[in-house]
Write an enzyme that holds these catalytic residues in place. Structure first.
Site, PDB file in Angstrom:
ATOM      1  N   GLU A  25      34.088 -14.384   1.509  1.00 39.72           N
ATOM      2  CA  GLU A  25      34.302 -14.211   0.072  1.00 39.72           C
ATOM      3  C   GLU A  25      33.566 -15.257  -0.750  1.00 39.72           C
ATOM      4  OE1 GLU A  25      38.571 -12.445  -1.234  1.00 39.72           O
ATOM      5  OE2 GLU A  25      38.675 -14.267  -0.052  1.00 39.72           O
ATOM      6  N   ASN A  27      39.243  -0.746 -19.689  1.00 38.11           N
ATOM      7  CA  ASN A  27      39.361  -1.042 -18.264  1.00 38.11           C
ATOM      8  C   ASN A  27      39.751   0.236 -17.549  1.00 38.11           C
ATOM      9  OD1 ASN A  27      38.889  -3.722 -18.745  1.00 38.11           O
ATOM     10  ND2 ASN A  27      41.010  -4.364 -18.498  1.00 38.11           N
ATOM     11  N   GLY A  28      39.276   0.402 -16.328  1.00 39.28           N
ATOM     12  CA  GLY A  28      39.650   1.588 -15.558  1.00 39.28           C
ATOM     13  C   GLY A  28      38.443   2.463 -15.279  1.00 39.28           C
ATOM     14  N   HIS A  75      35.683  -7.347  24.943  1.00 40.63           N
ATOM     15  CA  HIS A  75      35.547  -5.917  24.631  1.00 40.63           C
ATOM     16  C   HIS A  75      34.544  -5.678  23.508  1.00 40.63           C
ATOM     17  CE1 HIS A  75      38.959  -4.645  27.167  1.00 40.63           C
ATOM     18  NE2 HIS A  75      39.414  -5.862  26.895  1.00 40.63           N
ATOM     19  N   CYS A  94      38.400  -6.203 -15.164  1.00 45.11           N
ATOM     20  CA  CYS A  94      37.867  -6.560 -16.460  1.00 45.11           C
ATOM     21  C   CYS A  94      38.975  -7.123 -17.338  1.00 45.11           C
ATOM     22  CB  CYS A  94      37.269  -5.336 -17.142  1.00 45.11           C
ATOM     23  SG  CYS A  94      36.103  -4.409 -16.120  1.00 45.11           S
ATOM     24  N   LYS A  96      38.137 -15.343   3.911  1.00 44.65           N
ATOM     25  CA  LYS A  96      37.962 -16.405   2.928  1.00 44.65           C
ATOM     26  C   LYS A  96      36.535 -16.945   2.972  1.00 44.65           C
ATOM     27  CE  LYS A  96      41.117 -16.482   1.437  1.00 44.65           C
ATOM     28  NZ  LYS A  96      41.359 -15.313   0.594  1.00 44.65           N
ATOM     29  N   LYS A 156      39.403 -10.784  -9.518  1.00 46.94           N
ATOM     30  CA  LYS A 156      40.701 -11.310  -9.101  1.00 46.94           C
ATOM     31  C   LYS A 156      41.692 -10.206  -8.803  1.00 46.94           C
ATOM     32  CE  LYS A 156      43.788 -14.371  -8.180  1.00 46.94           C
ATOM     33  NZ  LYS A 156      43.700 -15.025  -6.863  1.00 46.94           N
ATOM     34  N   ARG A 195      39.141 -13.896 -13.798  1.00 47.46           N
ATOM     35  CA  ARG A 195      39.293 -12.617 -13.105  1.00 47.46           C
ATOM     36  C   ARG A 195      37.969 -12.058 -12.604  1.00 47.46           C
ATOM     37  NH1 ARG A 195      43.986 -10.113 -13.019  1.00 47.46           N
ATOM     38  NH2 ARG A 195      45.708 -10.997 -14.193  1.00 47.46           N
ATOM     39  N   TRP A 236      33.346  -5.912 -15.440  1.00 50.24           N
ATOM     40  CA  TRP A 236      32.967  -5.944 -14.028  1.00 50.24           C
ATOM     41  C   TRP A 236      32.408  -4.566 -13.711  1.00 50.24           C
ATOM     42  CZ3 TRP A 236      36.094  -4.618  -9.251  1.00 50.24           C
ATOM     43  CH2 TRP A 236      35.489  -5.121  -8.093  1.00 50.24           C
ATOM     44  N   GLU A 282      42.171 -13.638   8.062  1.00 51.18           N
ATOM     45  CA  GLU A 282      42.175 -14.241   6.733  1.00 51.18           C
ATOM     46  C   GLU A 282      41.137 -15.358   6.629  1.00 51.18           C
ATOM     47  OE1 GLU A 282      43.134 -15.541   2.836  1.00 51.18           O
ATOM     48  OE2 GLU A 282      43.209 -13.640   3.888  1.00 51.18           O
TER      49      GLU A 282
END
Length: 609
Positions: free
Chosen positions: A489, A99-100, A505, A2, A486, A604, A27, A73, A482
């Site tokens: 996301e 925030n938190g 496997h 946030c 990506k 972010k 963010r 958020w 990665e």
């Protein structure tokens, strides 16, 4: 994470707050709001959705020199106007942005309800507003102190008071808070980006700090509420500049910035020592003897940073022959880690504010471990917490999905591996080869970017797929992970990364004609085995996309589509191979009309766990 902003000064507070929140949009958030003190009354405006929704609600004529703002958020409570911040207290004497996460909010809420205090939201944050008001029969500073003493958890918080129109009070514990010191004005924020055009002087609060802010002065107190002096620091002007510079999205801009960001990560060449075939990293705070005492290296990170650590661990082991592990910070913090004297810990974070990584670092330090940082943001919590390290100098990364920060992290780890290797097993002749190859990486990345249209064609061809597999071996295995991360996301398409060697496997069961398999294949010791894995997919009618530096005709025969990257030393190929995967994800997501820079449900900087 946030975003929070507080303003006190001669300007129109609502305009400053909305502009500050606009600068923090990158963010990620799901609602926003501001609170203004005017005519000794707290007015609150907040709306679900994008900041544009809030801007329509705020009256143009609203004029006040003091206010607070927030982009939320959701954690506790769904996305709604009611759960958006700011929150006002039961007597309407206090408004807060937070925030938190307040871990003990349930018991505190029950206690306050028993006292006859009613709640209007489902958030944990509202507890803090009511607590401050409950203690407000005393001085606001004391009231905030008493409220914070009841809180278990993390917070970056700003409070304003109906009866005290000349102050804001902020505090932090595990969530960043910075004071921007202007000319006769003060700006509190979670990120220096909110200061653009207002201040280049900042006071960074440490965990446990509280700050009492007036327009022309401030007072900082430590966790024991003892007054302490903090010297303002100058913020790099470039770190607070946000512009797409003609690109459609920040993500695409940041992908195309990588030749420049990789050059900066090499210190524009100043970190490379061509004469000695080595690297120079002045911020490690290690003397020559310390290098020889390192018996093990543990790399700590989350998400993309974790995958950068996986690449770095293999490069360190190949060049320096030091056993290196990569650890998930969220698991490490609860694992009661075994910390040994001659183990060096490296904590990786783009923002320097990743909650899991910070908590893991504190646990390691509590056990006597030495931790260095691989960090992009100067002045961040992790930068201040660690005992030295390497700044990646990637520049500000706005898009939620990391690209240039990832390659800058790999570059920093590669430089460290070269430095360690030259002090151990790497001869000067090979060191010089690596230095030359590193110097050529930015230009080779540019060669890939110059052919971005080819990746775009491949991306649009496969954009209707509902699932992708990413497969690779050795140094490229983390790049497969990665690449899958990506894609999921920003496109919301299911994607998984696997070791090519593990194909039989389990993952082979997922292969069919509707599921593209993206192979990352470099010349070297695993090349032939990778071709065999491609044969296995082809035999099951799977579609194959190959990212490779090889001109071998067998690849061209097996692949439905392929992209050739420039060749380099094998240990450096991850830096090149990841670029087409970033472009592939971007072009698929953009073709599907996704919110590329602010994908759903993601932020972010993850400052809560």
């Amino acid at each position: 994470m946030c975003g929070i902003v507080g303003y006190l000064g001669p300007r129109k507070a609502s305009s400053v707050l909305l502009q500050g929140l606009r600068q923090l949009e990158y963010r990620g958030y799901d609602s926003s709001g501001i609170s203004i003190l005017t005519n000794k009354k707290i007015k609150i405006y907040k709306k679900e959705g994008k900041l544009a929704n809030l801007i329509q609600e705020v009256p143009e004529k609203l004029n006040s020199p003091l206010g607070i703002g927030h982009t939320r958020w959701a954690t506790h409570g769904g996305v709604s106007d009611t759960n958006a911040h700011p929150h006002i207290s039961y007597k309407e004497r206090v408004a807060i942005v937070h925030n938190g996460i307040i871990d003990n909010f349930t018991s505190l809420k029950e206690e306050l309800i028993e006292k006859g205090i009613s709640f209007s939201s489902d958030t944990d944050s509202e507890v803090l507003a009511h607590l401050i008001d409950y203690y407000l029969d005393e001085d606001p500073e004391v009231a905030v102190q008493k409220a914070l003493d009841r809180i278990d958890g993390t917070y970056g918080v700003i409070a304003l008071f109906k009866d005290y129109p000349d102050i804001l009070i902020g505090a932090r514990n595990g969530s960043p808070l910075i004071l921007g010191v202007g000319d006769g004005e003060s700006i509190l924020a979670s990120d220096a980006s909110a200061f653009i055009g207002l201040s280049r002087q900042a006071i960074y609060l440490d965990d446990g700090d509280m700050i009492v802010v007036k327009a022309k002065e401030y007072k900082t107190l430590d966790r024991h509420y003892k007054e302490v002096f903090k010297q303002p620091e100058t913020i790099d002007a470039q770190s607070t500049t946000i512009s797409k510079e003609g690109f459609d999205h920040f993500l695409l801009k940041e992908i195309f910035e990588q030749p420049r960001s990789l050059s900066r990560a090499m210190g524009e060449g100043g970190r490379l020592q061509a004469e000695f075939g080595s690297a120079k990293l002045g911020g490690l705070n290690l003397d020559t003897r310390d290098f020889f005492d390192i018996e093990n290296i543990h790399i700590i990170g989350m998400g993309t940073a974790y995958y950068a650590g996986m690449v770095g661990s293999q490069i360190i082991e190949r060049l320096a022959r030091i056993p290196t592990q990569v650890l998930d910070a969220s698991e490490l913090r609860f694992s009661n880690p075994i910390v040994k004297k001659n183990t060096l810990y490296l904590a990786i974070s783009q923002s320097g504010e990743t909650a899991d990584t910070i908590t893991a670092v504190k646990e390691i330090q509590n056990k006597g471990g030495r931790v260095l940082g691989i960090i992009n943001v100067v002045g961040s919590t992790l930068a201040r917490l660690t005992e030295g390290g390497v700044y990646t100098h990637g520049g500000q990364e706005v898009s939620v999905a990391s690209t240039k920060a990832f390659t800058a992290q790999i570059m920093a780890l590669t430089l460290l591996a070269l430095l360690l290797g030259r002090k151990k097993d790497v001869p000067i002749s090979y060191g010089k080869i690596l230095v030359k190859a590193l110097s050529d990486i930015p230009a080779k990345v540019q060669q890939i970017l110059d052919q971005a249209h080819k990746i775009k064609q491949i991306a649009e061809k496969y954009s209707s797929a509902s699932s992708f597999l990413f497969l690779a071996r050795g140094l490229n295995y983390p790049i497969a992970l990665e690449g899958a991360l990506k894609l999921k996301e920003i496109s919301y398409i299911h994607a998984e990364g696997f070791s090519s060697g593990g194909l039989k496997h389990g993952p082979l069961a997922l292969v069919d004609e509707k599921t593209p398999s993206v192979f990352i294949v470099s010349e070297g010791e695993t090349f032939e085995k990778s071709l065999s894995n491609m044969q296995e997919v082809k035999a099951r009618k799977g579609k194959i996309i190959v990212i490779t530096d090889s001109q071998d005709n067998r690849i061209k025969t097996l692949a439905d589509d392929y992209f050739i990257v420039p060749q380099s030393e094998e240990v450096l190929m991850p830096l090149l191979n990841v670029i087409p995967l970033q472009l592939l994800s971007y072009y698929i997501a953009n073709h599907l009309g996704r919110d590329v820079d602010q994908p759903r449900n993601l932020a972010k900087s993850v400052t809560t766990d």
